[in-house]
Design a protein around this motif. Structure first.
Motif, PDB file in Angstrom:
ATOM      1  N   CYS A 131      41.333  44.400  28.602  1.00  0.00           N
ATOM      2  CA  CYS A 131      41.226  42.962  28.392  1.00  0.00           C
ATOM      3  C   CYS A 131      39.861  42.457  28.796  1.00  0.00           C
ATOM      4  CB  CYS A 131      42.342  42.164  29.030  1.00  0.00           C
ATOM      5  SG  CYS A 131      42.859  42.666  30.636  1.00  0.00           S
ATOM      6  N   HIS A 155      43.759  51.082  32.591  1.00  0.00           N
ATOM      7  CA  HIS A 155      43.606  49.652  32.352  1.00  0.00           C
ATOM      8  C   HIS A 155      42.197  49.258  32.737  1.00  0.00           C
ATOM      9  CE1 HIS A 155      44.825  45.320  32.714  1.00  0.00           C
ATOM     10  NE2 HIS A 155      43.716  45.359  33.387  1.00  0.00           N
ATOM     11  N   GLU A 156      41.533  48.503  31.875  1.00  0.00           N
ATOM     12  CA  GLU A 156      40.196  48.032  32.217  1.00  0.00           C
ATOM     13  C   GLU A 156      40.062  46.583  31.836  1.00  0.00           C
ATOM     14  OE1 GLU A 156      38.024  52.084  31.114  1.00  0.00           O
ATOM     15  OE2 GLU A 156      36.967  50.287  30.465  1.00  0.00           O
ATOM     16  N   ALA A 157      39.333  45.838  32.620  1.00  0.00           N
ATOM     17  CA  ALA A 157      39.130  44.439  32.256  1.00  0.00           C
ATOM     18  C   ALA A 157      37.726  44.028  32.635  1.00  0.00           C
ATOM     19  CB  ALA A 157      40.132  43.560  32.981  1.00  0.00           C
ATOM     20  N   SER A 158      37.178  43.107  31.913  1.00  0.00           N
ATOM     21  CA  SER A 158      35.875  42.588  32.296  1.00  0.00           C
ATOM     22  C   SER A 158      35.824  41.105  31.999  1.00  0.00           C
ATOM     23  CB  SER A 158      34.766  43.313  31.537  1.00  0.00           C
ATOM     24  OG  SER A 158      34.764  42.886  30.200  1.00  0.00           O
ATOM     25  N   VAL A 159      35.063  40.389  32.809  1.00  0.00           N
ATOM     26  CA  VAL A 159      34.899  38.952  32.607  1.00  0.00           C
ATOM     27  C   VAL A 159      33.418  38.659  32.684  1.00  0.00           C
ATOM     28  CG1 VAL A 159      35.477  36.653  33.448  1.00  0.00           C
ATOM     29  CG2 VAL A 159      37.057  38.549  33.828  1.00  0.00           C
ATOM     30  N   SER A 160      32.904  37.912  31.742  1.00  0.00           N
ATOM     31  CA  SER A 160      31.487  37.562  31.854  1.00  0.00           C
ATOM     32  C   SER A 160      31.177  36.360  30.984  1.00  0.00           C
ATOM     33  CB  SER A 160      30.625  38.736  31.417  1.00  0.00           C
ATOM     34  OG  SER A 160      30.835  38.958  30.038  1.00  0.00           O
ATOM     35  N   LYS A 161      29.940  35.941  31.038  1.00  0.00           N
ATOM     36  CA  LYS A 161      29.520  34.876  30.125  1.00  0.00           C
ATOM     37  C   LYS A 161      28.717  35.543  29.025  1.00  0.00           C
ATOM     38  CE  LYS A 161      25.243  33.918  32.479  1.00  0.00           C
ATOM     39  NZ  LYS A 161      24.326  32.949  32.991  1.00  0.00           N
ATOM     40  N   LEU A 221      33.616  33.640  29.354  1.00  0.00           N
ATOM     41  CA  LEU A 221      33.631  32.275  29.870  1.00  0.00           C
ATOM     42  C   LEU A 221      32.364  31.615  29.368  1.00  0.00           C
ATOM     43  CD1 LEU A 221      34.648  32.836  33.600  1.00  0.00           C
ATOM     44  CD2 LEU A 221      35.991  31.704  31.851  1.00  0.00           C
ATOM     45  N   ARG A 261      37.941  28.710  32.825  1.00  0.00           N
ATOM     46  CA  ARG A 261      38.621  29.605  33.764  1.00  0.00           C
ATOM     47  C   ARG A 261      39.239  30.802  33.055  1.00  0.00           C
ATOM     48  NH1 ARG A 261      42.996  28.163  38.508  1.00  0.00           N
ATOM     49  NH2 ARG A 261      43.828  30.266  38.636  1.00  0.00           N
ATOM     50  N   SER A 262      39.218  31.929  33.738  1.00  0.00           N
ATOM     51  CA  SER A 262      39.844  33.135  33.203  1.00  0.00           C
ATOM     52  C   SER A 262      40.663  33.809  34.297  1.00  0.00           C
ATOM     53  CB  SER A 262      38.764  34.101  32.715  1.00  0.00           C
ATOM     54  OG  SER A 262      39.303  35.393  32.601  1.00  0.00           O
ATOM     55  N   ASP A 263      41.873  34.219  33.959  1.00  0.00           N
ATOM     56  CA  ASP A 263      42.691  34.961  34.919  1.00  0.00           C
ATOM     57  C   ASP A 263      43.178  36.234  34.256  1.00  0.00           C
ATOM     58  OD1 ASP A 263      44.268  31.826  35.181  1.00  0.00           O
ATOM     59  OD2 ASP A 263      42.751  32.569  36.573  1.00  0.00           O
ATOM     60  N   THR A 264      43.415  37.235  35.073  1.00  0.00           N
ATOM     61  CA  THR A 264      44.002  38.471  34.556  1.00  0.00           C
ATOM     62  C   THR A 264      45.096  38.887  35.511  1.00  0.00           C
ATOM     63  OG1 THR A 264      41.712  39.043  34.124  1.00  0.00           O
ATOM     64  CG2 THR A 264      43.330  40.685  33.585  1.00  0.00           C
ATOM     65  N   TYR A 265      46.305  39.038  35.008  1.00  0.00           N
ATOM     66  CA  TYR A 265      47.420  39.470  35.863  1.00  0.00           C
ATOM     67  C   TYR A 265      48.133  40.635  35.204  1.00  0.00           C
ATOM     68  CZ  TYR A 265      46.831  34.645  37.558  1.00  0.00           C
ATOM     69  OH  TYR A 265      46.336  33.465  38.024  1.00  0.00           O
ATOM     70  N   PRO A 266      47.603  41.834  35.361  1.00  0.00           N
ATOM     71  CA  PRO A 266      48.263  42.963  34.712  1.00  0.00           C
ATOM     72  C   PRO A 266      49.188  43.674  35.681  1.00  0.00           C
ATOM     73  CG  PRO A 266      46.069  43.589  35.442  1.00  0.00           C
ATOM     74  CD  PRO A 266      46.366  42.230  36.019  1.00  0.00           C
TER      75      PRO A 266
END
Lengths: 191, 247, 467
Positions: free
Chosen positions: C377, C405-411, C381, C387-392
């Motif tokens: 996922c 499982h991998e996740a990343s958040v960035s602009k 942003l 806002r970003s949330d991740t609840y795996p």
């Protein structure tokens, strides 16, 4: 609940070793001063019917803060680990760098693992990510080692030890001796 | 046939069912160097992977025989003990596994019952000596397996393992890809200087390495079949005119 | 437009309020067993369905409002009409439709006739011609594609065999609500070995009833069959209904494959709470493509239950949250048999204070050996308000498996923007290019028209959010 405060521009390495005694471990880290950095490393070795509920919360409240939470767990027999990790990056915590990783190796047919690494992010000028792996040893790594002549048993042993050793290698020097000993004891019986 | 690796009418699919090799036959005697060339997607890497028992591939027809023993259905470690070695094109990084310990373990596992195992000190000395001839950046014995190695170092590490393990038949999957001229020379010299007789399959796309290691035979693998075999001159021909005439 | 909240019917009836003789019907505001009975009676349903509804209502009352997801406290259950027959539906006039909606129709090129319909101004979209020809083809193949109300009457045995078996009414509060008051939705049956080449679109048969709040869809793909069902559209749907609570149940039998694509763009007053689940049997393949662009709040986690050996499931989720929106979406993969594989890919974009939460679950049961699951996922942003949330949740009770499982958040990367702008693009153009590229892996799985409209929608949004 253990509260960990990291000061301005401080780089803290916080090691945790679990060998079955505790049933619950709770940690809360607050990075509310600029430049605060934490590396939280947990080595979890499960056997028999031991189970652990481990929860970590890391809150980034200031600019230029960094967190790295790495959980490495080997589970044998009927053991079980439930990991819930939350990383929260609040508005204003610009240039934050956060990484959350939970890796669980299941070594028996009856071992179980649960991992919920969560992120709540309200600031966009940041970098954050998380990763989880649960299951058995990596197939390609097994192929590489066995292709060199190691038996499956030896290859698996090497991989599991390597997996756990790589986190011990990052512990502060003064904690490495104890960690190595615990690993060796666990390895003797289970690997 | 003793002292030979025989690949007999090999058909290979990926585990998802995609057909890649459509009947490859080859005989490599000890002391011979065979180069396998071909366009991308022709099956070169599949051949090396399948020979060694990679979990992503299935041999659907044909045989692999080493020194008269049918090893087709052997597991990778059984194949290694039967005398096979694979130099990976993309060596796997394995954190936390010390290079030196792992290699010593591999050497000891090959020893038969009753045979004396090599001591850690003797092993380390030999390893350091061999490593010198390949010119590594620093003490490789302290590092984790391939972790943090540059591309060239990973390839050199594969050859170092070859030199220590001394397999009867080695398959090197594109040992020259991604290497600078110096690294290439070190590797080629090492292979040429090995002091025992073994059979070598060199898989290469360009034929850079063939300038330094002279093959006895050159085969062109296209669409999963060998379409042309010849001697070293064939490689030069391909360098000049490419693979077009064989596709 | 009249603002009539009185029942239109004037005759007395045993349910305690009025029932018409003419086929127009609207229940009074609020929910009660009598309302549910009346709905069932009006539709002339068999007894088992009436009982099913009433039992479900019981579960709805029992279950508390979930607090773990988005904020649902704004839903006023008592102030809603739970059933309005199609002919009785009230429509608003064109001038009441918000300007942003009209602008969007312009920008993404919606034909005039469709606009009125989508905006709730017209009664029926006349797609009969298109639908008619395809209908003949399906009939020849033995494919059944009707609305669920009709299916209950025409294919009672088939419906009864599967209805409520994948998502039982007590599963969650909103599945219970839907089970009590459902109306409309699609029923699809594909016979053994039949491949339906052209995607079935809910849009073909759409009319006001099918765009209703409590659709119930049931798809049965018999052994070895293939069907692609497409629901929704990128154009914003303007409705005064504030709650959309649908249920989609899908059975993928041995060796069959079902792909279900949705693009949801409900107007910003809607609570969109949907339960979607596929049961995939041996060697079957189940795919969800879920695009969430609109609504005030969406809570939706398309699930694949892999119950047979070698079953495969995939969830591709796209979420876009703008001002005052909360997309709480994701997917679930439950591995109950050996050698099953699942992939969940989620891409979200938050802008203008919007909030995207990824909520997912992968559970590998004991005995599901040789199974593999991979979740990826990524969240973008776009500004500092969003806002970003991740609840795996990952639960593994079997040793011989691989779960990653991998996740990343960035602009949006400064380097990427700089590169594009240095070639002459404005910041808005550059941003929308990057955003479109970010969501491309999911968009490319959608039918072409949707993909084109989606890209235009993103462009429109970017103009609003940058500079």
């Amino acid at each position: 609940m253990e509260e960990i405060i990291v000061k301005q521009n401080q780089e803290l390495i916080f090691p945790v070793i679990w060998t079955g005694k505790e049933k619950e471990l709770l940690y809360s880290v607050r990075l509310s001063q600029r430049g605060a950095k934490i590396t939280f490393l947990a080595l979890l070795l499960g056997k028999n019917e031991e189970s652990l509920d481990i929860k970590t919360t890391v809150i980034h409240d200031a600019e230029d803060t960094k967190s790295e939470v790495i959980i490495k767990s080997a589970l044998n027999d009927y053991s079980y680990v439930n990991f819930e990790g939350l990383v929260k990056i609040n508005h204003g915590a610009k240039k934050t760098n956060a990484w959350l990783a939970a890796h669980m190796l299941l070594l028996s047919k009856t071992a179980r693992g649960r991992a919920i690494p969560s992120l709540e992010i309200i600031e966009n000028d940041i970098k954050a990510g998380h990763a989880t792996t649960v299951g058995r040893v990596n197939e390609l790594e097994m192929f590489y080692l066995t292709s060199r002549g190691l038996s499956e048993k030896s290859a698996k042993q090497l991989l599991v030890q390597g997996f756990l050793q790589s986190i011990v290698d990052r512990f502060p020097k003064k904690n490495q001796v104890i960690a190595a000993k615990q690993l060796q004891m666990y390895g003797q019986k289970y690997l | 046939m003793k002292n030979a690796l025989i690949i007999e009418d090999l058909h290979v699919q990926t585990v998802e069912g995609k057909q890649i090799l459509n009947g490859v036959s080859l005989t490599i005697k000890k002391g011979e160097i065979h180069a396998i060339m071909g366009p991308n997607g022709g099956g070169k890497s599949t051949l090396s992977a399948a020979l060694m028992g990679h979990p992503g591939y299935v041999i659907t027809k044909g045989k692999v025989i080493v020194n008269g023993v049918d090893i087709t259905k052997f597991s990778p470690d059984q194949k290694a003990r039967a005398g096979l070695f694979l130099g990976f094109q993309y060596p796997v990084e394995i954190a936390g596994v010390n290079f030196s310990s792992f290699l010593r373990m591999a050497m000891n596992e090959r020893k038969k019952e009753g045979e004396k195992k090599i001591s850690p000190i003797a092993f380390k000395n030999k390893l350091v000596d061999e490593a010198k001839t390949l010119s590594f950046r620093d003490d490789i014995t302290k590092r984790a397996l391939n972790e943090g190695f540059s591309g060239g170092e990973k390839k050199k590490a594969e050859i170092l393992q070859l030199a220590m393990l001394k397999p009867e038949f080695a398959i090197l999957d594109e040992p020259d890809s991604g290497l600078d001229v110096d690294a290439l020379k070190y590797i080629a010299n090492k292979i040429n200087d090995l002091d025992y007789e073994f059979g070598l399959i060199l898989i290469t796309h360009y034929q850079r390495i063939l300038k330094y290691i002279k093959p006895h035979f050159v085969h062109v693998l296209v669409k999963g079949k060998i379409v042309k075999s010849g001697n070293a001159k064939l490689a030069q021909l391909i360098e000049q005119s490419g693979y077009e005439k064989y596709i | 437009m009249t603002n009539n909240t009185q029942p239109i019917i004037k005759d007395n009836y045993k349910f305690g309020f009025h029932m018409p003789e003419k086929p127009v019907f609207k229940t009074p505001k609020g929910l009660s067993p009598k309302v549910v009975e009346a709905i069932s009676h009006f539709k002339n349903e068999p007894k088992w369905m009436t009982e099913f509804r009433l039992k479900a209502l019981g579960f709805f009352y029992e279950k508390p409002l979930p607090t773990w997801g988005a904020d649902l406290s704004g839903i006023d259950f008592d102030n809603m009409y739970y059933y309005i027959s199609p002919t009785e539906k009230k429509f608003h006039t064109w001038d009441k439709v918000p300007t942003e909606i009209k602008t969007t129709y312009d920008r993404i090129g919606i034909p005039q006739a469709e606009r009125k319909f989508l905006a709730g101004v017209g009664a029926q979209y006349d797609s009969e011609v298109v639908y008619h020809n395809l209908k003949k083809q399906w009939e020849k193949q033995g494919v059944i594609f009707v609305d669920t109300d009709t299916a209950v009457q025409k294919y009672p045995d088939l419906v009864r065999q599967y209805f409520g078996t994948i998502i039982p009414p007590h599963d969650n509060k909103f599945a219970a609500l839907n089970s009590a008051v459902w109306s409309g939705g699609s029923f699809v049956y594909v016979p053994k070995g039949v491949h339906v080449e052209i995607p079935l679109q809910a849009y073909f048969r759409i009319n006001a009833a099918n765009m209703g709040q409590f659709e119930r869809t049931l798809i049965i793909a018999d052994e070895g069959s293939y069907v692609h069902y497409v629901e929704g559209c990128t154009a914003p749907i303007y409705t005064t209904d504030s709650l959309h609570s649908a249920v989609v149940e899908i059975i993928v039998k041995k060796g069959a494959r079902v792909r279900y694509s949705t693009i949801q763009n409900w107007s910003s007053n809607v609570y969109n709470l949907v339960t979607k689940r596929m049961r995939v049997e041996e060697e079957g393949i189940g795919e969800w493509i879920d695009g969430n662009l609109g609504s005030k709040v969406t809570m939706k986690y398309p699930s694949v239950y892999l119950v047979g050996k070698g079953a495969k499931g995939e969830v591709l989720s796209l979420a876009f949250a703008g001002k005052d929106q909360h997309q709480d979406t994701g997917g679930k993969a439950i591995h109950l048999a050996p050698y099953t594989t699942s992939t969940i890919t989620s891409k979200s974009v938050s802008t203008h204070g919007g909030r995207c939460s990824y909520r997912g679950m992968v559970r590998i049961a004991n005995g599901a050996k040789g199974s593999k699951s991979f979740v990826r996922c990524d969240a973008l942003l776009l500004d500092e308000l969003s806002r970003s949330d991740t609840y795996p949740t990952n639960i593994v009770n079997e040793e011989d498996v691989t779960l990653g499982h991998e996740a990343s958040v960035s602009k949006v990367g400064v380097d990427q923007l700089f590169y594009l702008m240095s070639r002459g693009l404005t910041e808005a153009q550059a941003t929308s290019l990057v955003v479109n590229g970010f969501i491309e892996p999911i968009v490319k799985e959608l039918p072409l028209e949707y993909a084109v409209e989606l890209n235009r929608l993103i462009d429109l949004s970017m103009e609003g959010s940058v500079g």
